[in-house]
Design a protein around this motif. Structure first.
Motif, PDB file in Angstrom:
ATOM      1  N   GLY A 170      22.456  11.242  64.689  1.00 29.88           N
ATOM      2  CA  GLY A 170      22.714  11.728  63.420  1.00 29.88           C
ATOM      3  C   GLY A 170      23.820  12.808  63.747  1.00 29.88           C
ATOM      4  N   MET A 171      24.159  13.795  62.823  1.00 23.98           N
ATOM      5  CA  MET A 171      25.079  14.901  63.145  1.00 23.98           C
ATOM      6  C   MET A 171      24.556  15.951  63.759  1.00 23.98           C
ATOM      7  SD  MET A 171      27.237  14.850  59.494  1.00 23.98           S
ATOM      8  CE  MET A 171      28.256  15.989  59.759  1.00 23.98           C
ATOM      9  N   GLU A 215      22.136  15.590  52.495  1.00 24.95           N
ATOM     10  CA  GLU A 215      22.076  14.085  52.485  1.00 24.95           C
ATOM     11  C   GLU A 215      23.537  13.477  52.296  1.00 24.95           C
ATOM     12  OE1 GLU A 215      18.735  11.954  50.748  1.00 24.95           O
ATOM     13  OE2 GLU A 215      20.204  11.021  49.567  1.00 24.95           O
ATOM     14  N   ASP A 216      23.993  14.130  51.310  1.00 23.61           N
ATOM     15  CA  ASP A 216      25.407  13.371  50.999  1.00 23.61           C
ATOM     16  C   ASP A 216      26.523  13.452  52.251  1.00 23.61           C
ATOM     17  OD1 ASP A 216      24.362  12.756  48.442  1.00 23.61           O
ATOM     18  OD2 ASP A 216      25.464  14.664  47.818  1.00 23.61           O
ATOM     19  N   ILE A 217      26.454  14.662  52.818  1.00 27.41           N
ATOM     20  CA  ILE A 217      27.235  14.661  54.225  1.00 27.41           C
ATOM     21  C   ILE A 217      26.946  13.967  55.172  1.00 27.41           C
ATOM     22  CG2 ILE A 217      27.860  16.670  55.731  1.00 27.41           C
ATOM     23  CD1 ILE A 217      27.174  18.741  53.685  1.00 27.41           C
ATOM     24  N   CYS A 218      25.737  13.603  55.383  1.00 31.30           N
ATOM     25  CA  CYS A 218      25.119  12.715  56.597  1.00 31.30           C
ATOM     26  C   CYS A 218      25.523  11.335  56.024  1.00 31.30           C
ATOM     27  CB  CYS A 218      23.836  13.026  56.864  1.00 31.30           C
ATOM     28  SG  CYS A 218      23.356  12.232  58.411  1.00 31.30           S
ATOM     29  N   THR A 219      25.118  11.007  55.040  1.00 29.70           N
ATOM     30  CA  THR A 219      25.424   9.712  54.368  1.00 29.70           C
ATOM     31  C   THR A 219      26.895   9.361  54.485  1.00 29.70           C
ATOM     32  OG1 THR A 219      23.540  10.091  52.906  1.00 29.70           O
ATOM     33  CG2 THR A 219      25.000   8.151  52.604  1.00 29.70           C
ATOM     34  N   GLU A 220      27.928   9.998  54.299  1.00 25.41           N
ATOM     35  CA  GLU A 220      29.304   9.698  54.429  1.00 25.41           C
ATOM     36  C   GLU A 220      29.501   9.426  55.699  1.00 25.41           C
ATOM     37  OE1 GLU A 220      31.388  13.369  52.966  1.00 25.41           O
ATOM     38  OE2 GLU A 220      30.284  13.028  51.182  1.00 25.41           O
ATOM     39  N   ARG A 221      28.946  10.064  56.752  1.00 23.99           N
ATOM     40  CA  ARG A 221      29.568   9.741  58.341  1.00 23.99           C
ATOM     41  C   ARG A 221      28.373   8.754  58.848  1.00 23.99           C
ATOM     42  NH1 ARG A 221      31.026  14.372  56.633  1.00 23.99           N
ATOM     43  NH2 ARG A 221      32.850  15.341  57.008  1.00 23.99           N
ATOM     44  N   ARG A 222      27.310   8.424  58.470  1.00 24.64           N
ATOM     45  CA  ARG A 222      26.145   7.684  59.042  1.00 24.64           C
ATOM     46  C   ARG A 222      25.551   7.020  57.915  1.00 24.64           C
ATOM     47  NH1 ARG A 222      28.126  10.434  62.403  1.00 24.64           N
ATOM     48  NH2 ARG A 222      26.905  11.627  64.126  1.00 24.64           N
ATOM     49  N   PRO A 223      26.451   5.718  57.561  1.00 24.54           N
ATOM     50  CA  PRO A 223      26.261   4.929  56.494  1.00 24.54           C
ATOM     51  C   PRO A 223      24.830   4.326  56.644  1.00 24.54           C
ATOM     52  CG  PRO A 223      28.096   4.366  57.568  1.00 24.54           C
ATOM     53  CD  PRO A 223      27.465   5.504  58.390  1.00 24.54           C
TER      54      PRO A 223
END
Ligand code: ATP
Length: 279
Positions: A170-171, A215-223
């Protein structure tokens, strides 16, 4: 003595403010699930930790070690413990594995040393070195506010079928908070509505209010976060969402069979996945 340390998921997670000390105030509903680490613990002269995961530190950096030091410091005992930590909860995954290990260690030490501290007292000791630890002391279903350490216990949920899955690293949590600070608008999270839905034992209401501001932040960088969600929703999940600061994703399913079959589907697609339930 053996103590279980259960993982948690966040049904909602919102950041509601930034404090003068740099910490963020959050508002979240946390829920314990049946996935757990095992802590085998016995009295000893010193604090000695062994673990089945070679990459986890066994010294002061381990929250179990910190739990021992804080416990003995608080009760004024010159004690020790020999602890075998069997990790089953994925590490750095948004499932509070380390915090739960610390909470389980505090509960176990309280019994082994017959110190009869109340749960509130154990929470206070835990809060001094980890904001998620007070929730993990009692577990169940709870609204957590402040930095996560102000707990309001909620009625327990009907048992729900859950799949937890991840696809990689993850980030960092500080990076996620920095991103939150830099954004002008964030997703609206209805934690009050979630609390009402839980009180009403309204599963549809619970599922419709799942929400995580990270969630949106992580999804942008971790598809893979979005991909796992899509697989869950396409395979019978009522709802799916990232837990904590990620990157684990959980799905809520109507029954065990559908959940287990989705677990197989996720594994076939190359993701780590397992079935559990709320407890
Ligand atoms: P949270 O959901 O509370 O943010 P997390 O599930 O993302 O937590 P953890 O698995 O609790 O993260 O731990 C993350 C970090 O803490 C890792 O860098 C790990 O080395 C360290 N750590 C310290 N003690 C433990 C422990 N007992 N188990 C796992 N990780 C630990």
């Amino acid at each position: 003595m053996t103590e279980r340390a259960y993982a948690k998921i966040n049904l909602t997670l919102d950041v509601v403010g930034k404090r003068a000390d740099g910490y963020h105030d959050i508002k979240t509903v946390m829920q314990t699930v049946s996935l757990y680490d095992i802590i085998n613990i016995e009295r000893s002269e010193n604090i000695v930790i062994t673990t089945n995961k070679h990459f986890i530190p066994t010294d002061r950096r381990n929250l179990v070690y910190k739990a021992c030091e804080s416990f003995f410091g608080s009760v004024g005992i010159k004690g020790g413990a020999k602890i075998e930590l069997i990790k089953r909860i994925p590490v750095s995954a948004g499932l509070a594995g380390g915090s739960s290990d610390a909470a389980a260690t505090l509960r176990a030490l309280n019994r082994i040393y017959k110190t009869r501290l109340s749960d509130d007292c154990l929470c206070e000791i835990g809060a001094s070195f980890g904001a998620d630890i007070p929730f993990c002391i009692g577990g169940g279903t709870a609204l957590c506010e402040g930095i996560g350490d102000i707990i309001t216990v909620l009625p327990s949920l009907p048992k729900m079928n859950v799949v937890i899955s991840s696809g990689g690293e993850g980030m960092s949590t500080p990076a996620m908070y920095a991103e939150i600070d830099s954004r002008t608008s964030l997703r609206n999270i209805d934690t009050d509505g979630m609390v009402s839905a839980i009180a009403a034992r309204d599963i549809a209401g619970i599922v419709s209010r799942l929400g995580n501001v990270f969630e949106d932040i992580c999804t942008e960088r971790r598809p893979f976060v979005g991909k796992i969600k899509s697989i869950m929703l396409a395979n019978g999940a009522f709802g799916a969402q990232m837990s904590g600061s990620g990157p684990s994703v959980f799905g809520i399913f109507p029954d065990k069979e559908t959940a287990v079959s989705c677990t197989h589907m996720l594994k076939k697609s190359g993701y780590f996945a397992f079935y559990c339930t709320t407890i």
